[in-house]
Design a protein around this motif. Sequence first.
Motif, PDB file in Angstrom:
ATOM      1  N   ARG A   1     -13.011   7.204  -0.011  1.00  7.08           N
ATOM      2  CA  ARG A   1     -12.702   8.225   1.013  1.00  7.08           C
ATOM      3  C   ARG A   1     -13.892   8.275   2.242  1.00  7.08           C
ATOM      4  O   ARG A   1     -14.168   9.528   2.676  1.00  7.08           O
ATOM      5  CB  ARG A   1     -12.422   9.738   0.634  1.00  7.08           C
ATOM      6  CG  ARG A   1     -11.214   9.485  -0.152  1.00  7.08           C
ATOM      7  CD  ARG A   1     -11.000  10.996  -0.794  1.00  7.08           C
ATOM      8  NE  ARG A   1      -9.582  11.031  -1.437  1.00  7.08           N
ATOM      9  CZ  ARG A   1      -9.227  10.499  -2.654  1.00  7.08           C
ATOM     10  NH1 ARG A   1     -10.103   9.669  -3.142  1.00  7.08           N
ATOM     11  NH2 ARG A   1      -8.025  10.617  -3.000  1.00  7.08           N
ATOM     12  N   GLN A   2     -14.795   7.259   2.408  1.00  8.68           N
ATOM     13  CA  GLN A   2     -15.896   7.186   3.326  1.00  8.68           C
ATOM     14  C   GLN A   2     -15.121   6.734   4.549  1.00  8.68           C
ATOM     15  O   GLN A   2     -14.120   6.023   4.551  1.00  8.68           O
ATOM     16  CB  GLN A   2     -16.659   6.448   3.042  1.00  8.68           C
ATOM     17  CG  GLN A   2     -17.540   6.665   1.903  1.00  8.68           C
ATOM     18  CD  GLN A   2     -18.620   5.530   1.534  1.00  8.68           C
ATOM     19  OE1 GLN A   2     -19.176   4.866   2.155  1.00  8.68           O
ATOM     20  NE2 GLN A   2     -18.816   5.343   0.137  1.00  8.68           N
ATOM     21  N   ARG A   3     -15.504   6.792   5.806  1.00 14.76           N
ATOM     22  CA  ARG A   3     -14.796   6.803   6.842  1.00 14.76           C
ATOM     23  C   ARG A   3     -15.665   5.973   7.788  1.00 14.76           C
ATOM     24  O   ARG A   3     -15.834   6.592   8.884  1.00 14.76           O
ATOM     25  CB  ARG A   3     -13.964   7.805   7.639  1.00 14.76           C
ATOM     26  CG  ARG A   3     -12.923   8.854   6.669  1.00 14.76           C
ATOM     27  CD  ARG A   3     -11.905   7.605   6.346  1.00 14.76           C
ATOM     28  NE  ARG A   3     -10.830   8.810   5.634  1.00 14.76           N
ATOM     29  CZ  ARG A   3     -10.449   8.252   4.221  1.00 14.76           C
ATOM     30  NH1 ARG A   3     -11.516   7.208   3.736  1.00 14.76           N
ATOM     31  NH2 ARG A   3      -9.628   9.027   3.661  1.00 14.76           N
ATOM     32  N   PRO A   4     -16.191   4.842   7.624  1.00 11.95           N
ATOM     33  CA  PRO A   4     -16.799   4.218   8.536  1.00 11.95           C
ATOM     34  C   PRO A   4     -16.062   3.407   9.792  1.00 11.95           C
ATOM     35  O   PRO A   4     -14.903   3.231   9.447  1.00 11.95           O
ATOM     36  CB  PRO A   4     -17.681   3.169   7.775  1.00 11.95           C
ATOM     37  CG  PRO A   4     -16.635   2.879   6.793  1.00 11.95           C
ATOM     38  CD  PRO A   4     -15.842   4.112   6.343  1.00 11.95           C
ATOM     39  N   ALA A   5     -16.996   3.481  10.899  1.00 11.91           N
ATOM     40  CA  ALA A   5     -16.276   2.631  11.969  1.00 11.91           C
ATOM     41  C   ALA A   5     -16.644   0.887  11.851  1.00 11.91           C
ATOM     42  O   ALA A   5     -17.540   0.747  11.286  1.00 11.91           O
ATOM     43  CB  ALA A   5     -16.629   2.948  13.334  1.00 11.91           C
ATOM     44  N   PHE A   6     -15.650   0.215  12.269  1.00  8.32           N
ATOM     45  CA  PHE A   6     -15.791  -0.989  11.782  1.00  8.32           C
ATOM     46  C   PHE A   6     -15.856  -1.885  13.296  1.00  8.32           C
ATOM     47  O   PHE A   6     -14.562  -1.883  14.019  1.00  8.32           O
ATOM     48  CB  PHE A   6     -14.572  -1.798  10.991  1.00  8.32           C
ATOM     49  CG  PHE A   6     -14.671  -3.120  10.438  1.00  8.32           C
ATOM     50  CD1 PHE A   6     -15.196  -3.872  11.281  1.00  8.32           C
ATOM     51  CD2 PHE A   6     -14.404  -3.396   9.183  1.00  8.32           C
ATOM     52  CE1 PHE A   6     -15.400  -5.420  10.823  1.00  8.32           C
ATOM     53  CE2 PHE A   6     -14.619  -4.713   8.745  1.00  8.32           C
ATOM     54  CZ  PHE A   6     -15.097  -5.445   9.718  1.00  8.32           C
ATOM     55  N   ALA A   7     -16.765  -2.167  13.846  1.00  7.74           N
ATOM     56  CA  ALA A   7     -17.082  -2.728  15.080  1.00  7.74           C
ATOM     57  C   ALA A   7     -16.912  -4.142  15.642  1.00  7.74           C
ATOM     58  O   ALA A   7     -17.213  -4.990  14.661  1.00  7.74           O
ATOM     59  CB  ALA A   7     -18.416  -2.382  15.718  1.00  7.74           C
TER      60      ALA A   7
ATOM     61  N   GLY B   1     -13.196  -4.154  20.127  1.00  4.95           N
ATOM     62  CA  GLY B   1     -13.233  -2.729  19.987  1.00  4.95           C
ATOM     63  C   GLY B   1     -13.665  -2.362  18.658  1.00  4.95           C
ATOM     64  O   GLY B   1     -14.551  -2.835  18.083  1.00  4.95           O
ATOM     65  N   ILE B   2     -13.237  -1.066  18.363  1.00  2.00           N
ATOM     66  CA  ILE B   2     -13.691  -0.352  16.906  1.00  2.00           C
ATOM     67  C   ILE B   2     -12.419   0.070  16.314  1.00  2.00           C
ATOM     68  O   ILE B   2     -11.381   0.776  16.708  1.00  2.00           O
ATOM     69  CB  ILE B   2     -14.492   1.017  17.434  1.00  2.00           C
ATOM     70  CG1 ILE B   2     -15.651   0.342  18.199  1.00  2.00           C
ATOM     71  CG2 ILE B   2     -14.909   1.424  16.231  1.00  2.00           C
ATOM     72  CD1 ILE B   2     -16.648   1.683  18.684  1.00  2.00           C
ATOM     73  N   LEU B   3     -12.651  -0.218  14.996  1.00  2.00           N
ATOM     74  CA  LEU B   3     -11.300   0.255  13.931  1.00  2.00           C
ATOM     75  C   LEU B   3     -12.231   1.335  13.322  1.00  2.00           C
ATOM     76  O   LEU B   3     -13.069   1.241  12.490  1.00  2.00           O
ATOM     77  CB  LEU B   3     -11.197  -0.942  12.936  1.00  2.00           C
ATOM     78  CG  LEU B   3     -10.140  -0.669  11.632  1.00  2.00           C
ATOM     79  CD1 LEU B   3      -8.790  -0.257  12.520  1.00  2.00           C
ATOM     80  CD2 LEU B   3     -10.175  -1.654  10.871  1.00  2.00           C
ATOM     81  N   SER B   4     -11.548   2.410  13.746  1.00  4.35           N
ATOM     82  CA  SER B   4     -12.032   3.745  13.091  1.00  4.35           C
ATOM     83  C   SER B   4     -10.987   4.819  12.559  1.00  4.35           C
ATOM     84  O   SER B   4      -9.782   4.583  12.756  1.00  4.35           O
ATOM     85  CB  SER B   4     -12.706   4.632  14.413  1.00  4.35           C
ATOM     86  OG  SER B   4     -11.834   4.941  15.231  1.00  4.35           O
ATOM     87  N   CYS B   5     -11.644   5.463  11.734  1.00  2.00           N
ATOM     88  CA  CYS B   5     -10.809   6.647  10.978  1.00  2.00           C
ATOM     89  C   CYS B   5     -11.105   7.939  11.603  1.00  2.00           C
ATOM     90  O   CYS B   5     -12.274   8.349  11.352  1.00  2.00           O
ATOM     91  CB  CYS B   5     -10.568   6.416   9.710  1.00  2.00           C
ATOM     92  SG  CYS B   5      -9.498   7.476   8.767  1.00  2.00           S
ATOM     93  N   GLN B   6     -10.048   8.645  12.244  1.00  2.00           N
ATOM     94  CA  GLN B   6     -10.381  10.141  12.698  1.00  2.00           C
ATOM     95  C   GLN B   6      -9.400  11.075  12.078  1.00  2.00           C
ATOM     96  O   GLN B   6      -8.006  10.626  12.471  1.00  2.00           O
ATOM     97  CB  GLN B   6     -10.558  10.182  14.073  1.00  2.00           C
ATOM     98  CG  GLN B   6     -11.822   9.539  14.708  1.00  2.00           C
ATOM     99  CD  GLN B   6     -11.981   9.050  16.295  1.00  2.00           C
ATOM    100  OE1 GLN B   6     -10.903   9.780  16.832  1.00  2.00           O
ATOM    101  NE2 GLN B   6     -12.940   8.660  16.638  1.00  2.00           N
ATOM    102  N   ASP B   7      -9.498  12.094  11.731  1.00  2.00           N
ATOM    103  CA  ASP B   7      -8.517  12.863  11.245  1.00  2.00           C
ATOM    104  C   ASP B   7      -7.528  11.959  10.114  1.00  2.00           C
ATOM    105  O   ASP B   7      -6.222  12.250  10.504  1.00  2.00           O
ATOM    106  CB  ASP B   7      -7.637  13.643  12.165  1.00  2.00           C
ATOM    107  CG  ASP B   7      -8.727  14.480  13.080  1.00  2.00           C
ATOM    108  OD1 ASP B   7      -9.398  15.002  12.465  1.00  2.00           O
ATOM    109  OD2 ASP B   7      -8.388  14.580  14.083  1.00  2.00           O
ATOM    110  N   ASN B   8      -7.845  11.133   9.401  1.00  2.00           N
ATOM    111  CA  ASN B   8      -6.953  10.353   8.568  1.00  2.00           C
ATOM    112  C   ASN B   8      -6.118   9.470   9.236  1.00  2.00           C
ATOM    113  O   ASN B   8      -5.279   9.185   8.611  1.00  2.00           O
ATOM    114  CB  ASN B   8      -6.430  11.198   7.506  1.00  2.00           C
ATOM    115  CG  ASN B   8      -7.341  11.767   6.289  1.00  2.00           C
ATOM    116  OD1 ASN B   8      -8.570  11.425   6.378  1.00  2.00           O
ATOM    117  ND2 ASN B   8      -7.110  13.014   5.705  1.00  2.00           N
TER     118      ASN B   8
END
Length: 138
Positions: free
Chosen positions: A94-100, A105-112
């Motif tokens: 349940r960590q939500r790091p961004a993967f650049a 671009g960036i693979l990210s998780c915002q608001d699940n």
Amino acid sequence: QAVLVPGLGTFAVIRERVSGTEEVYVVRRPVFQLDMDMSCLQELVFPAVMIPGDTEIIPLDYWWLSQTNSFPPDVVRGCVEETILLYSFQLRDRQRPAFAFENIGILSCQDNVLCMQFHCSCIAGLESRDTWVALLLT
């Protein structure tokens, strides 16, 4: 053509037809189709992206990547695999790091919601004629 990053997903460039008020545009735009272990994605939502069935999908070229640095292909492969494994563990915990991805671009998780956000420069590099349409679609 598309590139498969094992354990993560597939990057592709697709052509898309868009009807404007006065003309039809055909633009090239990047897409990312997630392909991770579903146990990593508990409670996460991600957009369904369809890469056309006639798209040639090739594996990530570790030899080519090794030419951009001083590491041999097997070391590059190990680094990529370990990085993806670490990312999937972080998502599972349940960590939500961004993967650049440099210049992509960036693979990210915002608001699940886990999604790929492409850099404007990446999109503009793919579509020079109707850049603004590709940017709006992406």
